[in-house]
Design an enzyme around this catalytic site. Structure first.
Site, PDB file in Angstrom:
ATOM      1  N   SER A 135       0.831  -1.197   0.000  1.00 56.01           N
ATOM      2  CA  SER A 135       0.000   0.000   0.000  1.00 56.01           C
ATOM      3  C   SER A 135       0.875   1.262   0.000  1.00 56.01           C
ATOM      4  CB  SER A 135      -0.958  -0.046   1.196  1.00 56.01           C
ATOM      5  OG  SER A 135      -2.037   0.828   1.006  1.00 56.01           O
ATOM      6  N   ASP A 189      -5.450  -4.029  -2.786  1.00 56.57           N
ATOM      7  CA  ASP A 189      -4.441  -3.675  -1.777  1.00 56.57           C
ATOM      8  C   ASP A 189      -3.833  -4.915  -1.108  1.00 56.57           C
ATOM      9  OD1 ASP A 189      -3.308  -2.769   0.846  1.00 56.57           O
ATOM     10  OD2 ASP A 189      -4.099  -0.841   0.183  1.00 56.57           O
TER      11      ASP A 189
END
Length: 583
Positions: free
Chosen positions: A343, A457
């Site tokens: 991320s 993610d």
């Protein structure tokens, strides 16, 4: 006649092998008379699976590979046996046929003793059975371990792609850097000319690592280097178009049995590009870009298991703290040899892998978040709350078309492959594309679609991918955890209106709710041993929120001060892992 211990190489070798090491000197001399010494060239099969178990072997020099027969396709490689180890002991104990095939991975010298002689010896010395059983247990544990094998243990050959490369100059610099950590010797054609196998055995026994410098073509010297090597370093000129290594033309050794790294040499000022073409030639374990002496020093650390990997966790705006940690490590002489993250951690890791200076890192963030945030392009939420176009444009602006494999520092980022239901580690391809995948929080940003696969993610599964550095297996890991310890609670329920639920000032926002749901599973991995780093840094970020992009300088400064304050502790922990390192 019994051989004298003082001048008998056999006795010295046998006395160091587990089943015999506990024996008295006269007993070792007695059993030494029963061994036969022989030489086998690389590729020769020593043991065939299914044959009678009639001999025990000790590897004097070289290396053997263990293979298991499969129902279809080639035999499966399951292990490597090096100098001072035994092979064939399982069959001698059980009396059953050979359970595997054993071949020479390179030229080898071995000692052999027959089953009849072994049985008679074991009857007189029962402790030998216990010692050999312990050897089997050790091997079994190693086979079950998820630790990758060390790639450069005994000998390696440097293979140039071009005869015009100054390969001996490169080898001298590499050996000088390697010598910081180990006893290393460089063997060229001139040094080895006219030498017997005794010469190669003696230099291998006297040094931790032997570096053979081959020629660009498949000459007899190059063939000898390939037969002597446990690992290979393939060296090309980065600016050249990728082309086959002529030295490997007649080499038939399976690539999975002999680790192979790629080194590309670049002239000062040259732009690193085109690495993908070189990587397509072989199954390289890693690749390295050499622009100067500092890159050779990094290569030496990567080769000796002393490379420092930096792992950056996800956490929204709190991830700006990673910048402060990187600055502090740089200022205090801690090298970053591998860097990756999940991320927001993947974004900062990309900056570090590109070796961006402080000014560029700061300018990047100010340019992106000081005005209109790229996380405000709301859309009709059929797939996600945000369209994601601004964030994609921002990534394209700052990273452009740069490929991961063209980065000067080894980089990885982690996403979650929803199609396959597992993590995806990205070490090749366009860096902007795969960072975009790594930051695609489900429900907030649209997923990335590539070749029909759906990526979101990486924090959904693993928010701090220390295990990736562990699997690379080139050295210790420093991890930066920016997870908030503040309990995820609300002081008031959302308001109910005739239009449905409406957020109250003290209730979590939809962003916070989706973020929490997306990463809650990853929190469980933090305590797992294989995810635990050698050094864990957790800057005190107070109440900085996931979307608090305005506190840029304060977040960076806080993380910098925290890291500097813990620098002695960091170096101490790394010193236990890197005993030869002087900071």
């Amino acid at each position: 006649m019994p051989r004298e211990a003082s001048d008998n190489l056999w006795v010295a070798l046998i006395s160091k092998v587990a089943p015999f090491s506990y024996l008295a000197e006269d007993e070792i001399i007695e059993i030494a008379d029963s061994f036969t010494w022989f030489t086998a060239l690389g590729g020769k099969t020593i043991i065939h699976q299914g044959d009678p178990s009639d001999e025990l072997f000790i590897v004097v020099s070289g290396a053997l590979g263990v293979y298991i027969r499969t129902d279809s396709g080639p035999d499966r490689f399951v292990g490597r046996i090096g100098p001072g180890e035994t092979v064939g002991e399982m069959g001698l104990i059980s009396g059953e046929p050979r359970s595997a095939t054993v071949r020479c991975l390179r030229d080898a010298e071995l000692l052999a003793i027959t089953k009849k002689t072994w049985d008679a010896f074991a009857e007189r010395h029962p402790g030998a059975l216990l010692a050999i059983t312990q050897t089997l247990i050790t091997r079994l544990r190693a086979a079950q371990s998820d630790q990758p094998p060390k790639p450069f243990e005994r000998s390696l050959a440097i293979i140039p792609s071009d005869p015009q490369l100054d390969i001996e100059g490169f080898a001298r610099k590499l050996v000088a850097s390697l010598s910081t950590y180990h006893s290393v010797v460089c063997v060229t054609k001139d040094v080895a000319s006219g030498r017997s196998l005794d010469f190669f055995r003696e230099i291998e026994a006297g040094h931790h690592l032997v570096v053979y410098v081959a020629e660009a073509g498949p000459s007899s010297w190059t063939q000898l280097c390939l037969r002597q090597a446990d690992s290979l370093i393939m060296v090309g000129r980065g600016a050249d178009e990728a082309h086959a290594f002529d030295a490997m033309r007649f080499d038939s050794t399976p690539e999975f049995t002999r680790p192979m790294d790629l080194v590309l040499v670049w002239a000062p000022g040259e732009t690193i590009k085109g690495t993908a073409g070189w990587l397509a030639l072989h199954d390289f374990k890693m690749h390295h870009h050499i622009r100067g002496d500092s890159d050779i020093e990094r290569l030496a650390r990567l080769m000796t298991g002393r490379a420092i990997g930096l792992v950056l966790a996800g956490g929204g705006a709190r991830g700006v703290a990673h910048v402060g940690v990187i600055w502090a490590l740089r200022d205090n002489g801690i090298p970053i040899d591998i860097v990756g993250g999940t991320s927001i951690g993947s974004i900062i890791a990309g900056m570090a892998a590109l070796e961006w200076p402080r000014e560029r890192m700061l300018h990047c963030y100010r340019d992106t978040f000081s005005g209109r945030s790229p996380l405000t392009d709301f859309t009709i939420p059929t797939v996600a709350l945000l369209a994601g176009r601004r964030l994609t444009q921002w990534l394209e602006k700052w990273y452009g078309d740069v490929a991961i494999e063209d980065l000067p520092i080894w980089f990885f980022c982690l996403s979650t492959n929803l199609t396959k239901g597992g993590p995806a580690v990205h070490t090749r391809g366009k860096i902007a594309t795969w960072i975009r995948a790594s930051i695609s929080i489900p429900g907030i940003l649209p997923p990335l679609i590539d070749d029909g696969q759906i990526y979101v993610d990486g924090g959904v599964i693993n928010n701090m991918p220390v295990d990736v550095v562990r699997q690379i297996g080139r050295g210790p890991a420093i991890a930066v955890d920016i997870h908030s310890d503040t309990p995820f609670t609300a002081k008031k329920e959302p308001n109910k209106s005739r239009f449905g639920w409406r957020s109250a000032p003290l209730s979590p926002s939809i962003f916070q709710l989706l973020w929490r749901v997306a990463t809650i599973n990853a929190a469980a991995t933090y305590g797992s041993a294989r995810f635990r780093p050698d050094v864990l840094l957790k800057p005190n970020l107070g109440t900085i929120g996931l979307l608090d992009w305005k506190g840029l300088e304060g977040t960076i400064g806080s993380a910098y001060e925290y890291t500097v304050a813990h620098m002695d502790e960091i170096k101490e922990k790394l010193a236990t892992t890197l005993p030869s390192r002087n900071w």
